[in-house]
Design a protein around this motif. Sequence first.
Motif, PDB file in Angstrom:
ATOM      1  N   VAL A   1       0.854  -1.185   0.000  1.00  0.00           N
ATOM      2  CA  VAL A   1       0.000   0.000   0.000  1.00  0.00           C
ATOM      3  C   VAL A   1       0.901   1.249   0.000  1.00  0.00           C
ATOM      4  O   VAL A   1       1.970   1.246   0.620  1.00  0.00           O
ATOM      5  CB  VAL A   1      -0.954  -0.026   1.213  1.00  0.00           C
ATOM      6  CG1 VAL A   1      -0.224   0.197   2.522  1.00  0.00           C
ATOM      7  CG2 VAL A   1      -2.075   0.980   1.060  1.00  0.00           C
ATOM      8  N   GLU A   2       0.482   2.287  -0.702  1.00  0.00           N
ATOM      9  CA  GLU A   2       1.247   3.537  -0.708  1.00  0.00           C
ATOM     10  C   GLU A   2       1.066   4.256   0.627  1.00  0.00           C
ATOM     11  O   GLU A   2      -0.039   4.316   1.159  1.00  0.00           O
ATOM     12  CB  GLU A   2       0.758   4.454  -1.840  1.00  0.00           C
ATOM     13  CG  GLU A   2       1.166   3.982  -3.224  1.00  0.00           C
ATOM     14  CD  GLU A   2       2.683   3.854  -3.368  1.00  0.00           C
ATOM     15  OE1 GLU A   2       3.411   4.691  -2.788  1.00  0.00           O
ATOM     16  OE2 GLU A   2       3.125   2.883  -4.018  1.00  0.00           O
ATOM     17  N   VAL A   3       2.133   4.794   1.185  1.00  0.00           N
ATOM     18  CA  VAL A   3       2.031   5.454   2.487  1.00  0.00           C
ATOM     19  C   VAL A   3       2.034   6.981   2.396  1.00  0.00           C
ATOM     20  O   VAL A   3       1.500   7.671   3.278  1.00  0.00           O
ATOM     21  CB  VAL A   3       3.149   4.993   3.451  1.00  0.00           C
ATOM     22  CG1 VAL A   3       2.963   3.535   3.832  1.00  0.00           C
ATOM     23  CG2 VAL A   3       4.526   5.228   2.853  1.00  0.00           C
ATOM     24  N   THR A   4       2.596   7.514   1.313  1.00  0.00           N
ATOM     25  CA  THR A   4       2.737   8.978   1.291  1.00  0.00           C
ATOM     26  C   THR A   4       1.396   9.730   1.174  1.00  0.00           C
ATOM     27  O   THR A   4       1.269  10.797   1.780  1.00  0.00           O
ATOM     28  CB  THR A   4       3.714   9.428   0.187  1.00  0.00           C
ATOM     29  OG1 THR A   4       3.380   8.793  -1.045  1.00  0.00           O
ATOM     30  CG2 THR A   4       5.138   9.062   0.566  1.00  0.00           C
ATOM     31  N   PRO A   5       0.384   9.217   0.453  1.00  0.00           N
ATOM     32  CA  PRO A   5      -0.874   9.980   0.412  1.00  0.00           C
ATOM     33  C   PRO A   5      -1.466  10.227   1.809  1.00  0.00           C
ATOM     34  O   PRO A   5      -1.890  11.330   2.121  1.00  0.00           O
ATOM     35  CB  PRO A   5      -1.796   9.088  -0.434  1.00  0.00           C
ATOM     36  CG  PRO A   5      -0.876   8.273  -1.287  1.00  0.00           C
ATOM     37  CD  PRO A   5       0.339   8.045  -0.446  1.00  0.00           C
TER      38      PRO A   5
END
Lengths: 353, 353
Positions: free
Chosen positions: A124-128
């Motif tokens: 899963v992407e964490v930066t958003p």
Amino acid sequence: MSHETPAEGERTEGDLTRTGMALKHERTWDYELDRIVEAVDEREASTVGLQFPEGLKRRGPAVADDLRELLADDVNVLISGQPCYGACDLDTYLMRRTDVFVHFGHSPMKESEKIIYVPLFSNVEVTPIMEESLAELADPKTDPDVGLVTTAQHMNKFDEMRAWLEERGYTVHTRRGDERLTHEGQVLGCNYASAEVDADQVLYVGGGKFHPLGLAMEHPEKTVVIADPVNNVVTVADTEKFLKQRYGAVHRAMDAETWGVIFCTKIGQGRWDVAREIVDANEDAYLLTMDEITPDRLTNFGMDAYVNTGCPRITTDDGPQFKKPMLTPGEYRIAVGEEPLEELSFDTFHGTW
Amino acid sequence: MSHETPAEGERTEGDLTRTGMALKHERTWDYELDRIVEAVDEREASTVGLQFPEGLKRRGPAVADDLRELLADDVNVLISGQPCYGACDLDTYLMRRTDVFVHFGHSPMKESEKIIYVPLFSNVEVTPIMEESLAELADPKTDPDVGLVTTAQHMNKFDEMRAWLEERGYTVHTRRGDERLTHEGQVLGCNYASAEVDADQVLYVGGGKFHPLGLAMEHPEKTVVIADPVNNVVTVADTEKFLKQRYGAVHRAMDAETWGVIFCTKIGQGRWDVAREIVDANEDAYLLTMDEITPDRLTNFGMDAYVNTGCPRITTDDGPQFKKPMLTPGEYRIAVGEEPLEELSFDTFHGTW
């Protein structure tokens, strides 16, 4: 990987949709079969034991199939059917009886020649969600110091998280915690030593509220901001509701005339001295030994209250399902008047086994 | 002992009324504390482990209290919190870690220096219900031969049962069965070898229908008369309904594309060769190891059907609670076409460990 429902009976790579414990996000998965095959060859193993956490057990047959392809016909593959909730929770029966033992999905609590740990990382992407969490963190111009912690399955993105914060002007404080933890910045449900950093705010990037709640209880002087990329939500840990539930359990236990003191026999959950000390000092306390701690098992004993010296998550997460109050060792001391109510804190585990 | 409900919180001698598994009749109970204390002295033991079956766990604290009175202060008493359903089901964790280990309520499956077995006998009268059973037994003038079997908790009355039948003109046939059984005439839920006697009718004196049903399945040529002094009822074992349920499970399993083959890790329930043989011959079969076999544990694996090589009572008594069909090894052979349907028989256990 798509989120389409596969046809009944069909098992696709990484499919967790029918486990009843479906993960809410995708995960990359490398079985590391090469490492397993290599260990089998090196040790001339005739048996291989595989252990998966609950939500990944459904993958067991596919992994076994792949291994059978790669291994000689006379190598037996056994899959642990015991529940498994952490690296503290190895199937020691299977481990002792197999030449190669593979534990999937948790980071090592203690290195051992016998055990092959195969980690599992979220993709899963964490930066958003970190972007959204800026609204809850102090402006770096006023307070640039921030602690950063996450769970084992997001560890593959830890450097990315750190760099992202630094680019925005924060000074990121991290530490490895203690020997129970594998990675810099890692927290467990029972251990928040990695948050003992020189910052008034800590950013937790990870799923669920239990870990950051424990963290906030353990470090009440810090603001704990939760950036949850799994459920896509940012919150600030609020211990009040949790504390009320715990105080409720303590108060209900104050009248107890009989106490069951649970010593958990799982390899990484035993606190013998803690259990022993309570039983030695209280003639109405009885030492009960068990691996899984369930409402049914306790009901049969009919005690008025229980103290759980095993996994604190059972006490705090599952506590309300038990018919009688179940306390942590610290809460017990409050209930019997050895400590004042204000001493209520989160139960944490240190060391390995 | 009266059947009055004791006040909340009060625990009286032999009280099982609030266990949720209340026994329907009274039982005499001798803890045999002298034997335990003697063993502690002899072995200079510092730890004593106590294991009770589910329905007797509530007595644990009282027994621990009595022992603490009698033993030196530095002797630790530990109570097993693991479920326990028979002498096949010893808490080996606790056994290995205590100097004296006491197993209450079951007759020995295998003698061991380490284990003190404390039996538990029913004191229910057996002759009134035997009187009623005469209506179902053949007249001794036509067929005097009758086999006699009972369960461990009525063993104290076995001589009385035999004498009572002989007084009425019967020739009573009994045998010890095999090494899994302790007593002449004893049956287990998984072993009916004691009914292999030279008589066309067998009288079972004891509670419940499971034992005589298993007996009737195992010895289809015999009439099995049930004299149940616990529920005060006489019946003749009828295997038809039971067989229908089992055939139903076999048929549902016939389409299975994946099979979970359960190897039970309980000390007296392991059938490694049986499990191994199935997995070796079927590439869609996977070997799962576990101690407790529960619906939840199996659901996580998501297989189409299961074969239980552990306790047959789990398969036949609890089977309907499992979401997918669970078969005995013999039923499995029918489901995969290795044996004809007519071969369906009761799953029995022989040997010890």
